[in-house]
Write a protein that holds these residues in place. Structure first.
Motif, PDB file in Angstrom:
ATOM      1  N   THR A  37      23.959  26.063 -54.955  1.00 34.06           N
ATOM      2  CA  THR A  37      23.056  26.861 -54.122  1.00 34.06           C
ATOM      3  C   THR A  37      23.843  27.814 -53.239  1.00 34.06           C
ATOM      4  O   THR A  37      24.851  27.430 -52.635  1.00 34.06           O
ATOM      5  CB  THR A  37      22.184  25.949 -53.234  1.00 34.06           C
ATOM      6  N   LEU A  38      23.362  29.058 -53.162  1.00 38.79           N
ATOM      7  CA  LEU A  38      23.828  30.010 -52.156  1.00 38.79           C
ATOM      8  C   LEU A  38      22.876  29.877 -50.974  1.00 38.79           C
ATOM      9  O   LEU A  38      21.723  30.303 -51.046  1.00 38.79           O
ATOM     10  CB  LEU A  38      23.820  31.434 -52.711  1.00 38.79           C
ATOM     11  N   ASP A  39      23.340  29.276 -49.882  1.00 42.28           N
ATOM     12  CA  ASP A  39      22.498  28.935 -48.734  1.00 42.28           C
ATOM     13  C   ASP A  39      22.820  29.897 -47.593  1.00 42.28           C
ATOM     14  O   ASP A  39      23.920  29.859 -47.028  1.00 42.28           O
ATOM     15  CB  ASP A  39      22.779  27.488 -48.330  1.00 42.28           C
ATOM     16  N   ILE A  40      21.860  30.795 -47.264  1.00 39.62           N
ATOM     17  CA  ILE A  40      22.099  31.869 -46.298  1.00 39.62           C
ATOM     18  C   ILE A  40      21.295  31.601 -45.029  1.00 39.62           C
ATOM     19  O   ILE A  40      20.070  31.474 -45.080  1.00 39.62           O
ATOM     20  CB  ILE A  40      21.715  33.236 -46.887  1.00 39.62           C
ATOM     21  N   ALA A  41      21.982  31.544 -43.893  1.00 41.22           N
ATOM     22  CA  ALA A  41      21.322  31.282 -42.614  1.00 41.22           C
ATOM     23  C   ALA A  41      21.132  32.544 -41.787  1.00 41.22           C
ATOM     24  O   ALA A  41      20.626  32.484 -40.678  1.00 41.22           O
ATOM     25  CB  ALA A  41      22.121  30.252 -41.812  1.00 41.22           C
ATOM     26  N   TRP A  42      21.530  33.692 -42.302  1.00 43.82           N
ATOM     27  CA  TRP A  42      21.390  34.963 -41.595  1.00 43.82           C
ATOM     28  C   TRP A  42      20.260  35.786 -42.197  1.00 43.82           C
ATOM     29  O   TRP A  42      19.889  35.611 -43.358  1.00 43.82           O
ATOM     30  CB  TRP A  42      22.682  35.772 -41.701  1.00 43.82           C
ATOM     31  N   ASP A  43      19.741  36.727 -41.392  1.00 51.11           N
ATOM     32  CA  ASP A  43      18.868  37.751 -41.962  1.00 51.11           C
ATOM     33  C   ASP A  43      19.636  38.472 -43.062  1.00 51.11           C
ATOM     34  O   ASP A  43      20.838  38.735 -42.923  1.00 51.11           O
ATOM     35  CB  ASP A  43      18.433  38.765 -40.908  1.00 51.11           C
ATOM     36  N   THR A  44      18.967  38.796 -44.144  1.00 52.14           N
ATOM     37  CA  THR A  44      19.647  39.345 -45.313  1.00 52.14           C
ATOM     38  C   THR A  44      19.012  40.671 -45.728  1.00 52.14           C
ATOM     39  O   THR A  44      17.794  40.748 -45.909  1.00 52.14           O
ATOM     40  CB  THR A  44      19.587  38.363 -46.497  1.00 52.14           C
ATOM     41  N   LYS A  45      19.831  41.719 -45.857  1.00 51.81           N
ATOM     42  CA  LYS A  45      19.359  43.015 -46.342  1.00 51.81           C
ATOM     43  C   LYS A  45      19.988  43.260 -47.711  1.00 51.81           C
ATOM     44  O   LYS A  45      21.218  43.316 -47.831  1.00 51.81           O
ATOM     45  CB  LYS A  45      19.726  44.134 -45.376  1.00 51.81           C
ATOM     46  N   ILE A  46      19.159  43.400 -48.733  1.00 47.06           N
ATOM     47  CA  ILE A  46      19.642  43.648 -50.089  1.00 47.06           C
ATOM     48  C   ILE A  46      19.450  45.132 -50.383  1.00 47.06           C
ATOM     49  O   ILE A  46      18.321  45.618 -50.445  1.00 47.06           O
ATOM     50  CB  ILE A  46      18.879  42.781 -51.111  1.00 47.06           C
ATOM     51  N   ARG A  47      20.542  45.847 -50.546  1.00 44.79           N
ATOM     52  CA  ARG A  47      20.485  47.308 -50.670  1.00 44.79           C
ATOM     53  C   ARG A  47      20.373  47.783 -52.114  1.00 44.79           C
ATOM     54  O   ARG A  47      20.087  48.946 -52.356  1.00 44.79           O
ATOM     55  CB  ARG A  47      21.713  47.937 -50.013  1.00 44.79           C
ATOM     56  N   LYS A  48      20.579  46.903 -53.068  1.00 54.22           N
ATOM     57  CA  LYS A  48      20.443  47.260 -54.472  1.00 54.22           C
ATOM     58  C   LYS A  48      19.409  46.338 -55.113  1.00 54.22           C
ATOM     59  O   LYS A  48      18.583  45.745 -54.422  1.00 54.22           O
ATOM     60  CB  LYS A  48      21.802  47.157 -55.174  1.00 54.22           C
ATOM     61  N   ASN A  49      19.444  46.234 -56.431  1.00 52.18           N
ATOM     62  CA  ASN A  49      18.460  45.432 -57.145  1.00 52.18           C
ATOM     63  C   ASN A  49      18.719  43.936 -56.979  1.00 52.18           C
ATOM     64  O   ASN A  49      19.857  43.490 -56.860  1.00 52.18           O
ATOM     65  CB  ASN A  49      18.476  45.772 -58.639  1.00 52.18           C
ATOM     66  N   LEU A  50      17.639  43.158 -56.961  1.00 52.65           N
ATOM     67  CA  LEU A  50      17.707  41.702 -56.952  1.00 52.65           C
ATOM     68  C   LEU A  50      16.990  41.215 -58.196  1.00 52.65           C
ATOM     69  O   LEU A  50      15.783  41.401 -58.344  1.00 52.65           O
ATOM     70  CB  LEU A  50      17.027  41.139 -55.701  1.00 52.65           C
TER      71      LEU A  50
END
Length: 207
Positions: A37-50
């Motif tokens: 798992t990639l576990d992210i605890a910060w706000d995340t901005k994805i600037r390209k495609n997901l």
């Protein structure tokens, strides 16, 4: 060539990136605790495609400003609105938000307006029911920044409420607003009636 290894203990509160000890998990902004798992605890901005091929789990809010259906607001009026004067255009106020993607789209200080948070093509629709009166005509208009873009005009129904609705596609820039304007010329004040399906007013970004 000499190699130097520096080891430092970092408090969890300031962890930027952590790899799970077995190499099967990554934590960003926190200690890695979950396998695979990639576990992210910060706000995340994805600037390209997901590109998601399996599950995506999000504990907070997701904003998709450029995705069809990602920007929306639907308003309801929960009590009858009496004293709709004859021969006068009135911007319809709404007292509750049924759903919205952005807080900025509606406020109780401007209960008639829905604001566009981003530029795009929006579907705008509304439905309203006037109290029973068989005299005259009933209008409902979509108004953008003070200018009329669409209208439904019909003769008053006999022996029952007159229901009017209007829908249009509008190009809105960020901070443009739309309202629903009502008009009736029965010669007396009427009431906007509340039923399970009316009154309601919504916008949704489709492009």
């Amino acid at each position: 060539l000499e190699t130097t290894v520096v080891k430092r203990d970092v408090p969890t509160a300031v962890v930027a990136l952590d790899f799970k000890s077995n190499g099967r998990g990554i934590g960003i902004g926190k200690i890695a605790e979950i396998d695979d798992t990639l576990d992210i605890a910060w706000d995340t901005k994805i600037r390209k495609n997901l590109d998601v091929t399996e599950n995506l789990t999000v504990a907070g809010n997701v904003t998709w400003p450029n995705m069809p259906g990602g920007v929306y607001c639907k308003l309801r009026q929960t009590t009858d609105l009496p004293d709709l004067s004859s021969g006068v255009d009135v911007a319809m106020p709404f007292d509750s938000v049924q759903m919205r993607s952005h807080e900025s789209m509606w406020s109780s200080s401007e209960p008639q307006r829905i604001y566009a948070p981003v530029s795009g093509l929006y579907l705008v629709s509304a439905i309203v029911s006037f109290s029973t009166n068989s005299t005259g005509i009933r209008f409902i208009r979509i108004v953008k920044n003070g200018a009329t873009y669409s209208i439904d005009r019909r003769a008053a129904a006999t022996g029952q409420e007159t229901v009017v609705s209007v829908t249009d596609l509008l190009a809105l820039n960020a901070d443009d607003y739309v309202v629903i304007s009502l008009y009736q010329n029965s010669g007396s004040a009427l009431t906007v009636k509340v039923f399970g399906y009316t009154p309601q007013f919504f916008v949704i970004k489709i492009g």
